[in-house]
Each structure stands twice: as structure tokens, then as C-alpha cells.
Write a protein that holds these residues in place. Structure first.
Motif, short mmCIF file in Angstrom:
data_model
loop_
_atom_site.label_atom_id
_atom_site.label_comp_id
_atom_site.label_asym_id
_atom_site.label_seq_id
_atom_site.Cartn_x
_atom_site.Cartn_y
_atom_site.Cartn_z
N ASN A 1 0.85 -1.19 0.00
CA ASN A 1 0.00 0.00 0.00
C ASN A 1 0.88 1.25 0.00
O ASN A 1 2.10 1.16 0.17
CB ASN A 1 -0.98 -0.01 1.17
N GLU A 2 0.27 2.40 -0.19
CA GLU A 2 1.03 3.64 -0.41
C GLU A 2 1.80 4.10 0.83
O GLU A 2 2.66 4.98 0.74
CB GLU A 2 0.10 4.76 -0.89
N GLU A 3 1.48 3.50 1.98
CA GLU A 3 2.17 3.91 3.21
C GLU A 3 3.56 3.28 3.32
O GLU A 3 4.39 3.73 4.11
CB GLU A 3 1.37 3.50 4.46
N TYR A 4 3.78 2.19 2.57
CA TYR A 4 5.06 1.47 2.65
C TYR A 4 6.16 2.33 2.04
O TYR A 4 6.02 2.82 0.93
CB TYR A 4 4.91 0.13 1.93
N TRP A 5 7.27 2.50 2.77
CA TRP A 5 8.35 3.38 2.30
C TRP A 5 9.33 2.68 1.38
O TRP A 5 10.20 3.32 0.80
CB TRP A 5 9.11 3.98 3.49
N GLY A 6 9.26 1.37 1.32
CA GLY A 6 10.08 0.66 0.34
C GLY A 6 11.39 0.15 0.88
O GLY A 6 11.82 0.49 2.00
N HIS A 7 12.03 -0.65 0.07
CA HIS A 7 13.28 -1.30 0.46
C HIS A 7 14.12 -1.40 -0.81
O HIS A 7 14.02 -2.36 -1.57
CB HIS A 7 12.93 -2.70 1.00
N VAL A 8 14.87 -0.33 -1.09
CA VAL A 8 15.56 -0.22 -2.38
C VAL A 8 17.07 -0.22 -2.17
O VAL A 8 17.58 0.45 -1.27
CB VAL A 8 15.12 1.07 -3.12
N ASN A 9 17.77 -0.97 -3.01
CA ASN A 9 19.23 -0.97 -2.97
C ASN A 9 19.73 0.26 -3.74
O ASN A 9 19.54 0.35 -4.95
CB ASN A 9 19.73 -2.27 -3.62
N PRO A 10 20.37 1.23 -3.06
CA PRO A 10 20.74 2.48 -3.76
C PRO A 10 21.90 2.33 -4.73
O PRO A 10 22.17 3.25 -5.51
CB PRO A 10 21.13 3.42 -2.61
N ILE A 11 22.61 1.17 -4.69
CA ILE A 11 23.76 1.04 -5.59
C ILE A 11 23.64 -0.18 -6.51
O ILE A 11 24.60 -0.54 -7.18
CB ILE A 11 25.09 1.00 -4.80
N GLY A 12 22.49 -0.80 -6.54
CA GLY A 12 22.31 -1.98 -7.40
C GLY A 12 22.06 -1.58 -8.85
O GLY A 12 21.94 -0.39 -9.16
N PRO A 13 21.97 -2.57 -9.74
CA PRO A 13 21.80 -2.28 -11.17
C PRO A 13 20.47 -1.60 -11.50
O PRO A 13 20.34 -0.92 -12.51
CB PRO A 13 21.87 -3.66 -11.84
N ARG A 14 19.44 -1.79 -10.63
CA ARG A 14 18.14 -1.17 -10.89
C ARG A 14 18.02 0.23 -10.29
O ARG A 14 17.00 0.90 -10.44
CB ARG A 14 17.02 -2.02 -10.28
#
Ligand code: NAD
Ligand code: UDP
Ligand code: UDP
Length: 382
Positions: free
Chosen positions: A193-206
Motif C-alpha cells: 500500500n502507499e504507506e510502505y516506504w520501500g526497500h531499495v538498494n541504492p547502488i544496485g543495477p536497478r
């Protein structure tokens, strides 16, 4: 009656799809960046047919003129070959900001350009919105949520942490139990849902795409708070339909092309992983509703109907009436086991939800791909 007569006159005298007549007060000047791409060209069709004036700005990196050629020469339509990384000075009422490569091979091809498009490009469009007092809708993505912490990921992270702890300070393996318990207490956010802040790798290929879109969202809210720019943010989930890229390696295009060409349908892993796909016309209706609503916070747009990849393969095979067989290949690395949007917010605040059944959308897409294959075959011999 006068409006109806004008619409009829236009449809008789012109080669264009039918366009509604809008009075000057209802007609808007709308800019669509990335309007020659897959989603942008369908949005162009809708807004043109609704009677608005549409300017498409595109650098044709992944888009193509053919997607909007049926409007070229129409008095309400303009196509500008322009890169949004450069400033743009025009007068408009609304901006749908879609310019950005969207599929992994495309956005990873030149990560620096992807970053520039999503950051400098978005900054320029916000600067334009500020100067002319236009409302801007950002096409963001479910990728801002990143890889959710599935059990496989959690266990993988725990193993990595164990290695680090024992290597770095000689601590016992038991001291790594903490993070595991934490994962247990905080299982995967699914559906997102929109409340989730996410879990992103800042230096990965994506990262060029995921973080590019995250900072684009941040810019929208900075311009809203500091400069009073009206912004809308759509977090778009997997979408399919005609004019999508044939060779971007994604599951819908792969399976349809394979089935049409009698090649094996390549299922990665067991095929038990799930995805949820929305048909492009549903997305376009969602984008227009969001733009014209008063909802300024981010909204998920996607189809929550979840299917396993094996079900997709079987369904596409039967719709194409193909003799292809299903081939199981090794599982893709870090492949999320489930992805599905939570669209309660869009339903409640926009009254929007997808209406096109999966089979109907797939049939239309299959027709498109088979015409494209014919087109390619015919052009090979010219
Ligand atoms: P697409 O690649 O078909 O369209 C993107 C368009 O932007 C292309 O026409 C391309 O030429 C243009 N473009 C790229 N960089 C540009 C630049 N610097 N200046 C001007 N034009 C530029 O992709 P799409 O699937 O239509 O995606 C449209 C938008 O929706 C993107 O912002 C994407 O991130 C977002 N989105 C799409 C999906 C999906 O499943 N298709 C999912 C989530 C988000
Ligand atoms: N910009 C643009 N079109 C406009 C107005 C601004 O492309 O009509 C660009 C401008 O070049 C700048 C960016 O948008 O780089 C941000 O504009 P803003 O006015 O917020 O910042 P400033 O120009 O003050 O740095
Ligand atoms: N997939 C597959 N065969 C293919 C292409 C993809 O089994 O030829 C799987 C892939 O492993 C993933 C799912 O289909 O589990 C969706 O992949 P896609 O690249 O379309 O989108 P995303 O993973 O970004 O949702």
C-alpha cells in the motif's frame, strides 16, 4: 446539437479517429512527455478523443513516431522531438510526465541517462509547471517499493549478516539471531500500500530507475510545498497491451511471441511465482481520473488479480491456440515470489478500478503482436 454537427463534420472530412468537440472553457492544453511510448501513446489517444489539445514531447529513445502517427496533422495535436533533460518553454494547463525508459534492459542500457531523465527531466517539467501554473502528474512506479522482504530474502540477509558478524568481530553465530527475529516480526508487506516506504538498494543495477523515480517523487512534493505547484503521483504496477515493446524480455511479450512463433514458452523456476497485470486502457483511465481529482498524495494504479506465471503460460498458449510446449528454465536471481498492488486508495478516492478482464486484454495484445510480426516479415523483403 451544434457540437454534434461539428463532430460529424470532422469525422467525415478527416482521416483521424473521432474526436469529441469541447467548448473552449472545457478544452485543456495538455503536455504528455514520453507520449510516443507504450502508455503515453494510449493516453494521447484518450485525451485527443476527449477533445483536448495535446502536445507530445519525446526524444524517441524507446518510443516511436508510429505510435502516434494517426494524429499527425490534426489541428489539436503537436509532436515535438525534444529531450526533457533540456529546458522546455511552452504554455500548457496540465502535464503528464511519463518520459523515462521503463523496462529493465532499456533503463539499464545507459543508467546515467536514466538518472538524468528522471531527475533533471522532472526538475525541468516542475519548473515549467511552476512558471505556467500547470498541474503535473508524475508516472512513478511500483519499483519505488523495491524488493519486498520475502522469506527467501530475509533468510539470505540473515546468512549474509551471520557471515559479517563472525568475520568482523569473531562473534558467535547466535548473535545473528536478532535480525532473524526482526524479520519474523516484520514480514513482507504484501500487497503493497502507499504507506510502505520501500526497500531499495541504492547502488544496485536497478537503482538508476528505482532511486531516480524516488527522487522524482521527492521533487514533486518539494515543488508542491515550496512553490505551490499542484502535483499528482501515480505508482504504476505491471501493465501490458498493444504498442508495448516486443523484445523487452518481460513475461507477457515473451510468452505471446514464443506462442505465436511456435517456440517453447520459457518459465523461469517452477512458475509458482505470481504477478498481477493491468491492461493499458485501465491504466490510462486511472491516470486521467487521478489528474482531475484532488488527491495529491501517491496512488497505486494496478490490477490486484494475481496469477502464477505457469497459469499465464497456459492461458497464453491456449488463447494463441499454439502447439508450443512449456519449458522450465532456472529461476531468475532475486525474483520476487509475489507482487500485487493494494488499490483500496484508488477505489475509495478516485472510484477507479480495473475493468478489462485478463483474457480480453491478452487477446487484444496477441492480435497486436501478430500484426507486428507480419509487418516485420513484410518489411524484411523491401
Ligand atoms: P516506454 O519506454 O514505452 O515510454 C517512455 C517514453 O519516454 C518513450 O517514448 C521514450 O522515447 C520517452 N523518453 C525517454 N527518455 C526521454 C527523455 N529524456 N526525453 C524525452 N522523452 C524521453 O515506457 P512506458 O511503459 O510507456 O512507460 C511510461 C511511464 O510509465 C514511464 O515513466 C515508466 O517509468 C512508467 N511505468 C510504466 C510501467 C509499465 O508497466 N509499462 C510500470 C511502472 C511505471
Ligand atoms: N524550466 C523549464 N521551463 C520553464 C521553466 C523552467 O524547462 O518554463 C526549467 C529551468 O531551466 C530550470 C528548472 O526548470 O532548470 C527548474 O526551474 P525553477 O524555476 O524551479 O528553478 P530555477 O530556474 O530558479 O533554477
Ligand atoms: N518470467 C518467466 N519467463 C520469461 C520472462 C519472465 O518465467 O520469459 C517470469 C519472471 O521470472 C518473473 C515474472 O515472469 O517471475 C515476471 O517477470 P517480468 O520481467 O515480466 O516482470 P517483473 O519481474 O519486473 O515483475
Amino acid at each position: 446539437l451544434r457540437e454534434k454537427i461539428r463532430e460529424l463534420e470532422l469525422s467525415f472530412t478527416q482521416k483521424y479517429p473521432p474526436v469529441k468537440f469541447l467548448s473552449e472553457k472545457d478544452r485543456k492544453r495538455i503536455l504528455i512527455t514520453g507520449g510516443a511510448g507504450f502508455v503515453g501513446s494510449h493516453l494521447t489517444d484518450k485525451l485527443m478523443m476527449d477533445g483536448h489539445e495535446v502536445t507530445v514531447v519525446d526524444n524517441f529513445f524507446t518510443g516511436r513516431k508510429r505510435n502516434v502517427e494517426h494524429w499527425i496533422g490534426h489541428e489539436n495535436f503537436e509532436l515535438i522531438n525534444h529531450d526533457v533533460v533540456e529546458p522546455l518553454y511552452i504554455e500548457v494547463d496540465q502535464i503528464y510526465h511519463l518520459a523515462s525508459p521503463a523496462s529493465p534492459p532499456n533503463y539499464m542500457y545507459n543508467p546515467i541517462k536514466t538518472l538524468k531523465t528522471n531527475t533533471i527531466g522532472t526538475l525541468n517539467m516542475l519548473g515549467l509547471a511552476k512558471r505556467v501554473g500547470a498541474r503535473l502528474l508524475l508516472a512513478s512506479t511500483s519499483e519505488v517499493y523495491g524488493v519486498s522482504l520475502s522469506w527467501t530474502n530475509a533468510i539470505h540477509c540473515m546468512k549474509e549478516r551471520k557471515k559479517l558478524l563472525s568475520l568482523e568481530n569473531g562473534s558467535s553465530i547466535n548473535s545473528a539471531v536478532g535480525p532473524f527475529i526482526a524479520f519474523k516480526l516484520h514480514p513482507e508487506v504484501h500487497p503493497q500500500n502507499e504507506e510502505y516506504w520501500g526497500h531499495v538498494n541504492p547502488i544496485g543495477p536497478r537503482a538508476c530507475y528505482d532511486e531516480g523515480k524516488r527522487v522524482a517523487e521527492t521533487m514533486c512534493y518539494a515543488y508542491m510545498k515550496q512553490e505551490g505547484v499542484e502535483v499528482r503521483v501515480a505508482r504504476i504496477f505491471n501493465t501490458f497491451g498493444s504498442r508495448m515493446h516486443m523484445n523487452d524480455g518481460r513475461v507477457v511479450s515473451n510468452f505471446i511471441l514464443q506462442a505465436l512463433q511456435g517456440e517453447p514458452l520459457t518459465v523461469y523456476g517452477s512458475g509458482s511465482q505470481t504477478r498481477a497485470f493491468q491492461y493499458v486502457s485501465d491504466l490510462v483511465n486511472g491516470l486521467v481520473s487521478l489528474m482531475n481529482s484532488n488527491v495529491s498524495s501517491p496512488v497505486n494504479l494496478g490490477n490486484p488479480e494475481e496469477h502464477t506465471i505457469l497459469e499465464f503460460a497456459q492461458l497464453i498458449k491456449s488463447l494463441v491456440v499454439s502447439r508450443s510446449h512449456i519449458q522450465f528454465l532456472p529461476e531468475a536471481q532475486d525474483d520476487p515470489q509475489r507482487r500485487r498492488p493494494d488499490i483500496r486508495k484508488a477505489k475509495m478516492l478516485l472510484g477507479w478500478e480495473p475493468v478489462v478482464p485478463l483474457e480480453e486484454g491478452l487477446n487484444k495484445t496477441i492480435q497486436y503482436f501478430s500484426r507486428e510480426l507480419e509487418h516485420q516479415a513484410n518489411n524484411q523483403y523491401i
